[in-house]
Scaffold this motif. Structure first.
Motif, short mmCIF file in Angstrom:
data_model
loop_
_atom_site.label_atom_id
_atom_site.label_comp_id
_atom_site.label_asym_id
_atom_site.label_seq_id
_atom_site.Cartn_x
_atom_site.Cartn_y
_atom_site.Cartn_z
N ALA A 2 0.85 -1.20 0.00
CA ALA A 2 0.00 0.00 0.00
C ALA A 2 0.88 1.24 0.00
O ALA A 2 1.84 1.33 0.78
CB ALA A 2 -0.91 0.01 1.22
N SER A 3 0.51 2.20 -0.85
CA SER A 3 1.30 3.43 -0.93
C SER A 3 0.57 4.46 -1.78
O SER A 3 -0.16 4.09 -2.71
CB SER A 3 2.66 3.14 -1.57
OG SER A 3 3.44 4.31 -1.67
N ASP A 14 4.18 8.71 -3.82
CA ASP A 14 5.26 8.35 -2.90
C ASP A 14 6.52 8.00 -3.70
O ASP A 14 6.48 7.20 -4.64
CB ASP A 14 4.84 7.15 -2.05
CG ASP A 14 5.97 6.62 -1.20
OD1 ASP A 14 6.49 7.38 -0.36
OD2 ASP A 14 6.35 5.45 -1.39
N ARG A 22 7.38 4.26 -3.85
CA ARG A 22 6.61 3.50 -4.84
C ARG A 22 7.13 3.77 -6.25
O ARG A 22 7.29 2.85 -7.06
CB ARG A 22 5.13 3.86 -4.74
CG ARG A 22 4.28 3.18 -5.80
CD ARG A 22 2.80 3.37 -5.55
NE ARG A 22 1.99 2.75 -6.60
CZ ARG A 22 0.66 2.62 -6.53
NH1 ARG A 22 0.01 3.08 -5.47
NH2 ARG A 22 0.00 2.05 -7.51
N SER A 70 -3.36 1.69 -4.11
CA SER A 70 -3.20 3.13 -3.99
C SER A 70 -4.03 3.65 -2.83
O SER A 70 -5.23 3.36 -2.75
CB SER A 70 -3.62 3.83 -5.29
OG SER A 70 -2.77 3.45 -6.35
N PRO A 104 -2.10 9.39 1.80
CA PRO A 104 -1.02 9.32 2.79
C PRO A 104 -1.50 8.96 4.19
O PRO A 104 -0.82 8.24 4.92
CB PRO A 104 -0.44 10.74 2.74
CG PRO A 104 -0.73 11.22 1.36
CD PRO A 104 -2.07 10.64 1.02
N ARG A 138 -1.98 5.02 4.68
CA ARG A 138 -0.90 4.08 4.37
C ARG A 138 -0.54 3.19 5.56
O ARG A 138 -0.62 1.96 5.48
CB ARG A 138 0.34 4.84 3.89
CG ARG A 138 1.52 3.94 3.59
CD ARG A 138 2.70 4.73 3.05
NE ARG A 138 3.06 5.83 3.93
CZ ARG A 138 4.02 6.71 3.64
NH1 ARG A 138 4.67 6.62 2.49
NH2 ARG A 138 4.31 7.69 4.48
N GLU A 139 -0.15 3.78 6.66
CA GLU A 139 0.26 2.98 7.83
C GLU A 139 -0.92 2.22 8.45
O GLU A 139 -0.76 1.05 8.83
CB GLU A 139 0.95 3.87 8.87
CG GLU A 139 2.35 4.32 8.48
CD GLU A 139 2.36 5.48 7.49
OE1 GLU A 139 3.42 5.75 6.91
OE2 GLU A 139 1.29 6.11 7.32
N ILE A 146 4.37 -1.51 3.08
CA ILE A 146 4.22 -0.15 2.58
C ILE A 146 5.58 0.35 2.12
O ILE A 146 6.62 -0.20 2.49
CB ILE A 146 3.65 0.81 3.64
CG1 ILE A 146 4.59 0.87 4.87
CG2 ILE A 146 2.25 0.41 4.06
CD1 ILE A 146 4.17 1.89 5.93
#
Length: 340
Positions: A137-138, A142, A145, A166, A169, A172-173, A184
């Motif tokens: 995931a990113s 980024d 990525r 996708s 931001p 993501r985590e 990630i």
């Protein structure tokens, strides 16, 4: 006589009131974008703004948060911003793919790359090879990525087997923490601490740095266009001087840098962002090379190697010299780039 005296006082008073606005009109407006949100690593850039270092150079800088290093060259090339900071490699890729773009860097801030793939122990991903067939995931903007093909090539893994999700931001985590992704990409200063901030214990985080597999890129840099730099050379030098001063200020007193950040972001987690700032300063900015030589001493052979790695990763045949992307002619004197 009293009337003349009153008029004289009025004139003096008017001059005192209008002088700042006249001075302000003489300042050059500069639109500046950061690479990410107002977090620890961005504290030094904000410090340069808030301590007036740019204004001393005759600049009226407006500084906005960013949304990823891949977004920085897009916004600057479009004219939305004059200058920004971000990982230099998405800019290198843009220049390789679109030779008409006149973006370049007059100043490299980070001497070491912060790019990494991050996962959790429970995913049983212990080496880059274990990423094959996994979901990462990113955000599309980024830098991790965008440059993953270079990481994959250096690590000897098949990037075509990787699936990408996708995300914004902010998600993501949490996607990784919730088990909705296997890994990630991002900066270590973003991913590691953001995972800690949502309750993931540091020993449970597995980090694979790009530099660990030989993708030893230069990283966060000042980005602008040659058009803007040629029209405003003193402004570029003034920006660099201010950024350098603020980096040294932040190294000397991280607490003050974070206190200034918190004035802009009242919800700042002081402990977390201080640790994030320290990592960016100690591991990425003030490397042994920079501590010995100061800023601006760029290894052009290493930079050329990075350019060629990006070319190879994306199958771009057109060559590009390091001098096409990095121009040190706008740097201030060496005395301003090294701590006395």
């Amino acid at each position: 006589m009293r009337r003349r005296h009153a008029l004289a006082l009025f004139g003096a008073s008017t001059a005192a009131l209008t002088a700042p606005s006249v001075h302000a009109q003489q300042l050059l407006d500069v639109k500046f974008t950061l690479d990410w949100a107002f977090q620890g690593p961005q504290a030094a850039f904000l410090l340069a703004l808030d301590k007036g270092y740019f204004r001393e150079a005759g600049l009226n800088v407006t500084m906005d948060r960013g949304f990823g290093s891949g977004d920085v060259p897009v916004k600057i090339s479009s004219g939305a911003y004059d200058v920004g900071v971000g990982d230099i490699n998405p800019t290198i890729r843009m220049r390789l793919e679109r030779p008409e773009v006149d973006l370049f860097s007059p100043f490299l801030v980070y001497d070491a790359t912060a790019l990494a793939v991050m996962t959790l122990k429970r995913e049983n991903i212990n080496t880059p090879k274990d990423l094959e067939g996994k979901l990462i995931a990113s955000p599309e903007s980024d830098a991790g990525r965008q440059l993953f093909p270079a990481f994959a090539r250096a690590a000897g893994i098949d990037a075509s087997t990787i699936r990408w999700q996708s995300v914004t931001p902010q998600l993501r985590e949490p996607m990784l923490a919730q088990g909705r992704a296997n890994a990630i990409t991002g900066f270590i200063t973003s991913g590691i601490f953001s995972l800690r901030g949502i309750g993931i214990a540091e020993p449970d985080i597995v980090t694979m740095k790009f530099s660990d597999v030989g993708a030893d890129f230069y990283a966060t840099s000042m980005i602008t266009t040659r058009r803007f730099a040629r029209a405003n050379p003193q402004a570029i030098t003034g920006l660099i001087r201010g950024l350098v001063r603020a980096q040294y200020d932040s190294l000397a007193d991280p607490a003050a840098a974070i206190a200034n950040l918190r004035r802009r972001e009242p919800l700042t987690n002081v402990e977390l962002e201080t640790a994030r700032l320290r990592m960016s300063l100690e591991q990425l900015t003030f490397t042994p090379h920079v501590r010995r030589n100061g800023f601006g001493q760029v290894d052009t052979v290493r930079l050329q190697r990075s350019i060629d790695s990006v070319r190879a990763a994306f199958g771009i045949s057109r060559p590009m010299a390091a001098s096409d992307i990095y121009d040190p002619s706008f740097l201030p004197p060496a005395s301003a780039l090294k701590l006395a």
